[in-house]
Scaffold this motif. Structure first.
Motif, PDB file in Angstrom:
ATOM      1  N   UNK A  19       3.003  15.854  -4.303  1.00 19.62           N
ATOM      2  CA  UNK A  19       2.830  14.888  -3.217  1.00 19.62           C
ATOM      3  C   UNK A  19       1.781  13.842  -3.574  1.00 19.62           C
ATOM      4  N   UNK A  20       0.623  14.292  -4.019  1.00 22.19           N
ATOM      5  CA  UNK A  20      -0.456  13.362  -4.335  1.00 22.19           C
ATOM      6  C   UNK A  20      -0.158  12.568  -5.610  1.00 22.19           C
ATOM      7  N   UNK A  21       0.499  13.203  -6.571  1.00 20.53           N
ATOM      8  CA  UNK A  21       0.886  12.498  -7.792  1.00 20.53           C
ATOM      9  C   UNK A  21       1.894  11.397  -7.515  1.00 20.53           C
ATOM     10  N   UNK A  22       2.851  11.683  -6.621  1.00 18.09           N
ATOM     11  CA  UNK A  22       3.804  10.652  -6.215  1.00 18.09           C
ATOM     12  C   UNK A  22       3.114   9.496  -5.531  1.00 18.09           C
ATOM     13  N   UNK A  23       2.116   9.822  -4.703  1.00 15.32           N
ATOM     14  CA  UNK A  23       1.340   8.776  -4.040  1.00 15.32           C
ATOM     15  C   UNK A  23       0.603   7.923  -5.064  1.00 15.32           C
ATOM     16  N   UNK A  24      -0.104   8.574  -5.990  1.00  9.53           N
ATOM     17  CA  UNK A  24      -0.871   7.826  -6.986  1.00  9.53           C
ATOM     18  C   UNK A  24       0.024   6.985  -7.891  1.00  9.53           C
ATOM     19  N   UNK A  29       2.174  -0.383  -6.869  1.00  3.75           N
ATOM     20  CA  UNK A  29       3.246  -0.988  -6.068  1.00  3.75           C
ATOM     21  C   UNK A  29       2.793  -1.188  -4.628  1.00  3.75           C
ATOM     22  N   UNK A  30       1.930  -0.318  -4.128  1.00  6.85           N
ATOM     23  CA  UNK A  30       1.428  -0.463  -2.763  1.00  6.85           C
ATOM     24  C   UNK A  30       0.615  -1.744  -2.631  1.00  6.85           C
ATOM     25  N   UNK A  31      -0.196  -2.030  -3.625  1.00  8.02           N
ATOM     26  CA  UNK A  31      -0.986  -3.264  -3.602  1.00  8.02           C
ATOM     27  C   UNK A  31      -0.092  -4.497  -3.578  1.00  8.02           C
ATOM     28  N   UNK A  32       1.067  -4.400  -4.205  1.00 13.15           N
ATOM     29  CA  UNK A  32       2.019  -5.519  -4.231  1.00 13.15           C
ATOM     30  C   UNK A  32       2.948  -5.500  -3.016  1.00 13.15           C
ATOM     31  N   UNK A  33       2.808  -4.483  -2.158  1.00 13.94           N
ATOM     32  CA  UNK A  33       3.660  -4.379  -0.971  1.00 13.94           C
ATOM     33  C   UNK A  33       5.051  -3.856  -1.267  1.00 13.94           C
ATOM     34  N   UNK A  98       1.566   2.838   6.381  1.00 11.48           N
ATOM     35  CA  UNK A  98       2.262   4.127   6.415  1.00 11.48           C
ATOM     36  C   UNK A  98       2.088   4.864   5.097  1.00 11.48           C
ATOM     37  N   UNK A  99       2.186   4.122   4.007  1.00 12.23           N
ATOM     38  CA  UNK A  99       2.041   4.752   2.692  1.00 12.23           C
ATOM     39  C   UNK A  99       0.610   5.243   2.490  1.00 12.23           C
ATOM     40  N   UNK A 100      -0.361   4.425   2.870  1.00 12.47           N
ATOM     41  CA  UNK A 100      -1.761   4.840   2.764  1.00 12.47           C
ATOM     42  C   UNK A 100      -2.082   6.020   3.649  1.00 12.47           C
ATOM     43  N   UNK A 101      -1.427   6.106   4.810  1.00 15.22           N
ATOM     44  CA  UNK A 101      -1.649   7.241   5.709  1.00 15.22           C
ATOM     45  C   UNK A 101      -1.227   8.549   5.049  1.00 15.22           C
ATOM     46  N   UNK A 102      -0.147   8.515   4.294  1.00 17.43           N
ATOM     47  CA  UNK A 102       0.298   9.728   3.594  1.00 17.43           C
ATOM     48  C   UNK A 102      -0.770  10.185   2.602  1.00 17.43           C
ATOM     49  N   UNK A 103      -1.312   9.262   1.830  1.00 17.78           N
ATOM     50  CA  UNK A 103      -2.365   9.611   0.874  1.00 17.78           C
ATOM     51  C   UNK A 103      -3.627  10.099   1.553  1.00 17.78           C
ATOM     52  N   UNK A 104      -4.024   9.436   2.631  1.00 14.27           N
ATOM     53  CA  UNK A 104      -5.237   9.830   3.351  1.00 14.27           C
ATOM     54  C   UNK A 104      -5.073  11.198   4.007  1.00 14.27           C
TER      55      UNK A 104
END
Length: 117
Positions: A19-24, A29-33, A98-104
């Motif tokens: 889960x965390x590896x997928x997030x990282x 890509x998250x920074x680019x939206x 939403x994506x950042x919430x998963x990581x947090x």
């Protein structure tokens, strides 16, 4: 029974890693939206759920004490994580919030597991 518990703890950590590896792997890509919920994130969250439930059952069967409040909080966080990942899994681009919430929430779940004694 201890060996079985340790095997499930190891599998639980594998789920967290997926889960965390997928997030990282999607941070750039998250920074680019353009971040996506990749399959590893869903599989990792499901692995965490299955192994977590098994660990609670195995510990109770072995007459070990289980902090039900801690388990309840961790389960609530995991349900939110699973909900976000499952609902957004087919979207081409996921909102950064939403994506950042998963990581947090995943990170919070890890800290609860380690620090709450």
């Amino acid at each position: 029974m201890d060996v079985l518990i340790h095997v499930f703890v190891g599998l639980h950590i594998v789920g967290i890693g997926a889960l965390l590896g997928g997030f990282f792997s999607q941070l750039k890509a998250m920074r680019a939206g353009e971040a996506r919920m990749i399959p590893a994130m869903l599989h990792g969250a499901l692995t965490m759920l299955v192994t977590g439930v098994a660990l609670v059952g195995l510990n109770q069967a072995d007459d070990n004490s289980v902090n039900t409040v801690k388990i309840g909080v961790k389960l609530a966080l995991l349900v939110v994580i699973l909900g976000l990942v499952y609902v957004k899994r087919d979207e081409e681009k996921v909102e950064s919030a939403a994506f950042g919430a998963v990581g947090a929430l995943t990170t919070a779940n890890i800290f609860i597991a380690v620090l709450w004694t």
